[in-house]
Write an enzyme that holds these catalytic residues in place. Structure first.
Site, PDB file in Angstrom:
ATOM      1  N   GLU A 297     -28.177   4.613 -40.645  1.00 21.56           N
ATOM      2  CA  GLU A 297     -28.647   3.563 -39.963  1.00 21.56           C
ATOM      3  C   GLU A 297     -29.451   2.515 -40.727  1.00 21.56           C
ATOM      4  OE1 GLU A 297     -31.477   5.831 -37.234  1.00 21.56           O
ATOM      5  OE2 GLU A 297     -29.765   6.117 -36.002  1.00 21.56           O
ATOM      6  N   ASP A 376     -28.671  13.667 -31.541  1.00 15.06           N
ATOM      7  CA  ASP A 376     -30.034  12.963 -31.984  1.00 15.06           C
ATOM      8  C   ASP A 376     -30.969  13.517 -30.763  1.00 15.06           C
ATOM      9  OD1 ASP A 376     -32.039  11.507 -32.955  1.00 15.06           O
ATOM     10  OD2 ASP A 376     -31.228   9.567 -32.329  1.00 15.06           O
ATOM     11  N   GLU A 404     -38.689  11.492 -27.625  1.00 11.69           N
ATOM     12  CA  GLU A 404     -37.790  10.388 -27.501  1.00 11.69           C
ATOM     13  C   GLU A 404     -36.792  10.369 -26.526  1.00 11.69           C
ATOM     14  OE1 GLU A 404     -36.045   9.291 -31.376  1.00 11.69           O
ATOM     15  OE2 GLU A 404     -34.877   7.741 -30.354  1.00 11.69           O
TER      16      GLU A 404
HETATM   17  C1  GCU Z   1     -33.118   8.135 -33.941  1.00  9.91           C
HETATM   18  C2  GCU Z   1     -34.120   7.164 -33.717  1.00  9.91           C
HETATM   19  C3  GCU Z   1     -34.698   6.584 -34.928  1.00  9.91           C
HETATM   20  C4  GCU Z   1     -34.688   7.386 -36.066  1.00  9.91           C
HETATM   21  C5  GCU Z   1     -33.541   8.091 -36.310  1.00  9.91           C
HETATM   22  C6  GCU Z   1     -33.788   8.838 -37.270  1.00  9.91           C
HETATM   23  O1  GCU Z   1     -31.930   7.276 -34.093  1.00  9.91           O
HETATM   24  O2  GCU Z   1     -34.131   6.542 -32.410  1.00  9.91           O
HETATM   25  O3  GCU Z   1     -35.801   5.708 -34.539  1.00  9.91           O
HETATM   26  O4  GCU Z   1     -35.205   6.507 -36.981  1.00  9.91           O
HETATM   27  O5  GCU Z   1     -33.117   8.902 -35.167  1.00  9.91           O
HETATM   28  O6  GCU Z   1     -33.947  10.248 -37.095  1.00  9.91           O
HETATM   29  O7  GCU Z   1     -33.707   8.663 -38.489  1.00  9.91           O
END
Ligand code: GCU
Length: 689
Positions: A297, A376, A404
């Protein structure tokens, strides 16, 4: 701001039994009294007795006439029988696995002998856990006359991952702001200690204090600017047997402006990290190691330099090894810039595909941290195929108690039943110790670098977790990782009694609410394992197509005839990543469990499930049912008005009323979406818009 409650460590006044009333003090030899963790145990006993029975406990170095609580450490505790119970590896051990005895660290024995209570730990941590267990028994008014308990924690690492940012915000935080950071400063105050007490009381022995997305000032946590305060915080954690961890920016040498590359195979980079780790470990005494999110990400990682995750992790592992440090490396690696038109790329496969070929290449002090499912933290996912896929690599399980995708601590959703299912899942990696629990507790492969981590759900709200009932997930995670054999209901009841007292009605209502909450949430959420259907970015509330045409690889692929992702061997092949026994089930729509059917297969709405219902009717029925379950919860909850204190009652009432409304929103949006898409009416003729 520093207003906080005691959560489950309230120690409210209670009746003192005869055998407890005779206990007049604590006995602990001088040397042991010098140990900071033992001092915490003593303070806790004193605090407990003050609250529960309104009296002081004196501390003496040796026994006298009076009955006492006798604290001791005996490395051979608990009994040999318990030591050998579960530790012999069933498969070839990973790396230099430690001896049997060492793997039963942190254990304790409680016993009553001649009117004295003995709390014996295999080490200071064990002694502290024994103390908390004893206090729990007193709080729950258990009879201690025949006190006899021996426990060793099943998971070696029992860790909380906080996603706190240095500016004081919390990524996916639903209970206020950070109590670790405010305005780019580290905060160490009374709350730090209370937090450590809460965590230690349920057996947590490791805490990562900052967000895995290490940006801006957080990159500077490994510099002079922050060492002093971080060491202060780490010291308090250490007093409660908790190792202090930080998340690390993989590109720190570049982002701190000291090198122009972070290539793990570049000698300058490796030297830089060796020097840096020498500095950090000498400045922060109780440091356990680092957690790293790399190539994920948008975070930097070894891929930038054409290197593997083993190259990246091992380089860091080598730098922390002289200090006994661990590198916890996350497997949440996938392409987050996918084209939704691309039917071949499957996010679910990515963790497995990125790591499986590296099995056996990671250093002994690297632990791969794998999310419970391949996507996730959805309300329902299959277990990640890296569990049982890898056989020569240390792994730990990552779950998320920050809700979440499960109601963000506004809806009640007790997650321990879900975690129990995950832990019990049979991977078929070998014949007799093949569950996820076996793997991450070290039973399958004989390693000690393994365990469980949870993305934490705390913030600076007075009650720590926003929804009062969300604290059951914090409590439950710790208890479960120590003792995975406890049932979800046992844990819930224990937590309720610790938090709200022993009233039968309160116990009955709240335990029913907790136990029904995950099934209810799943009912009104995305159906049959398909997941998502939330509002993009903040992930709250229904939005069926919210992520459908986005880049994140999370699609339901619904059209007017059917829904689901074909992950069978005809499709992305994800179902075949499991060992044969599981692959055969998941790959075949006739055998696939209903609750995961749409995760694995694209199916017509008219397909008849194993339950006997069509998919479309299942969607309607579960969504109506989910709302009914919430209505019942709220009704039951309201009967507790005269049983709970007004403050906590009103706080929860407000959240329950919101959940009631919001569950309807989920029901109606999902039902209407599928009714409009399919044109198939509800058999029962209920209102769909
Ligand atoms: C999810 C979450 C993010 C987080 C990511 C992770 O995508 O929405 O906020 O950073 O998980 O586990 O790294």
């Amino acid at each position: 701001m520093n207003n906080f409650e005691a959560a489950w460590l309230r120690y409210e006044k209670t009746k003192e039994s005869e055998s407890v009333a005779k206990l007049s003090g604590i006995v602990c030899d001088k040397k042991l009294q010098g140990n900071q963790i033992v001092q915490s145990a003593i303070r806790e006993l004193q605090e407990g007795f003050r609250g529960l029975f309104g009296r002081e406990l004196a501390v003496a170095e040796s026994c006298c006439e009076n009955r006492s609580i006798i604290l001791s450490v005996d490395p051979l505790c608990p009994a040999e029988s318990l030591q050998t119970a579960e530790v012999s590896p069933k498969t070839e051990p990973i790396g230099n696995s430690q001896t049997k005895k060492e793997s039963r660290k942190e254990s304790y024995r409680l016993s009553m002998q001649n009117g004295n209570v003995h709390i014996t730990g295999s080490d200071a941590n064990g002694l502290l856990y024994g103390t908390f267990s004893f206090l729990r028994k007193l709080t729950l008014q258990e009879d201690i006359q025949n006190l006899q308990e021996e426990k060793a924690p099943v998971m070696p690492l029992r860790m909380l991952n906080h996603w706190d940012n240095m500016d004081g915000s919390i990524e996916r935080g639903y209970s206020g702001d950070s109590f670790f950071f405010v305005k780019n400063e580290v905060v160490v105050d009374e709350r730090t200690r209370m937090y450590a007490r809460l965590a230690a009381s349920v057996g947590i022995n490791a805490v990562v204090i900052n967000n895995v997305n290490v940006k801006e000032m957080a990159t500077y946590m490994i510099t002079e600017k922050y060492f002093g305060k971080l060491d202060d915080m780490a010291e308090i954690f250490g007093e409660y047997g908790i190792k202090f961890y930080m998340s690390l920016n993989y590109a720190a040498p570049v982002e701190l402006g000291e090198l122009d590359t972070a290539d793990p195979l570049d000698e300058n980079v490796s030297n830089w990290w060796h020097e840096k780790m020498h500095e950090v470990f000498s400045r922060i005494q109780n440091l356990g190691g680092f957690l790293i999110k790399a190539d994920s990400e948008g975070r930097p990682g070894p891929f930038t330099y054409g290197r593997t995750h083993a190259d990246g992790a091992n380089m860091l592992a080598d730098a922390v090894a002289p200090y006994g440090g661990k590198i916890i490396w996350r497997c949440f690696v996938y392409n987050c810039k996918q084209d939704w038109r691309d039917l071949k790329t499957d996010r679910a496969r990515s963790g497995y595909d990125n790591f499986i070929h590296l099995d056996g290449q990671f250093a002994e002090n690297v632990i791969l941290q794998v999310k419970n499912g391949p996507m996730d933290f959805q309300v329902r996912e299959p277990v990640h195929p890296l569990f049982g896929g890898m056989t020569k690599t240390n792994e730990m399980l990552e779950v998320q108690i920050a809700q979440e995708y499960t109601g963000q601590q506004r809806h009640v959703c007790y997650l321990i039943p879900m975690f129990k299912e995950i832990l019990k899942f049979k991977t078929y990696v070998n014949q007799d110790a093949d569950t996820v629990c076996d793997i991450v507790s070290g039973k399958t492969f004989g390693q000690t670098n393994c365990g469980m981590a949870a993305v934490a759900n705390t913030g600076n709200d007075e009650n720590w977790t926003g929804h009062d009932l969300a604290a059951a997930n914090f409590y439950g995670f710790g208890r479960l990782s120590f003792e995975p054999d406890l049932s979800a209901e046992e844990i819930a009841k224990e937590w309720i009694a610790m938090t709200f007292g022993q009233d039968e009605k309160v116990m009955q209502v709240l335990s029913k609410i907790l136990m029904n909450s995950w099934p209810a949430y799943e009912n009104y959420n995305a159906p049959l394992g398909i997941g998502w259907m939330v509002n993009p970015s903040y992930h709250y509330g229904p939005n069926v197509d919210g992520y459908e045409y986005d880049r994140w690889g999370t699609y339901h692929r619904a059209d007017h005839l059917g829904i689901g992702v074909d992950r069978s061997h005809h499709g992305t092949g994800y179902a075949t990543l499991y060992h044969e026994e599981n692959a055969a089930i998941y790959d075949d729509p006739a055998k696939c469990p209903d609750e995961l059917l749409l995760f694995f297969h694209h199916m017509p709405y008219t397909h008849v499930l194993r339950s006997g219902k069509t998919i479309i009717q299942h969607i309607y029925d579960t969504h109506f049912k989910g709302v009914e379950m919430v209505d019942e919860m709220v009704e039951d909850f309201l009967t507790l008005e005269d049983k709970l204190d007004a403050k906590r009652f009103n706080r929860m009432k407000e959240r329950f009323f919101h959940q009631k409304e919001h569950a309807r929103e989920w029901r109606d949006q999902i039902n209407s979406y599928f009714y409009r898409k399919t044109g198939i009416p509800d058999e029962k003729g209920r209102e769909i818009f």
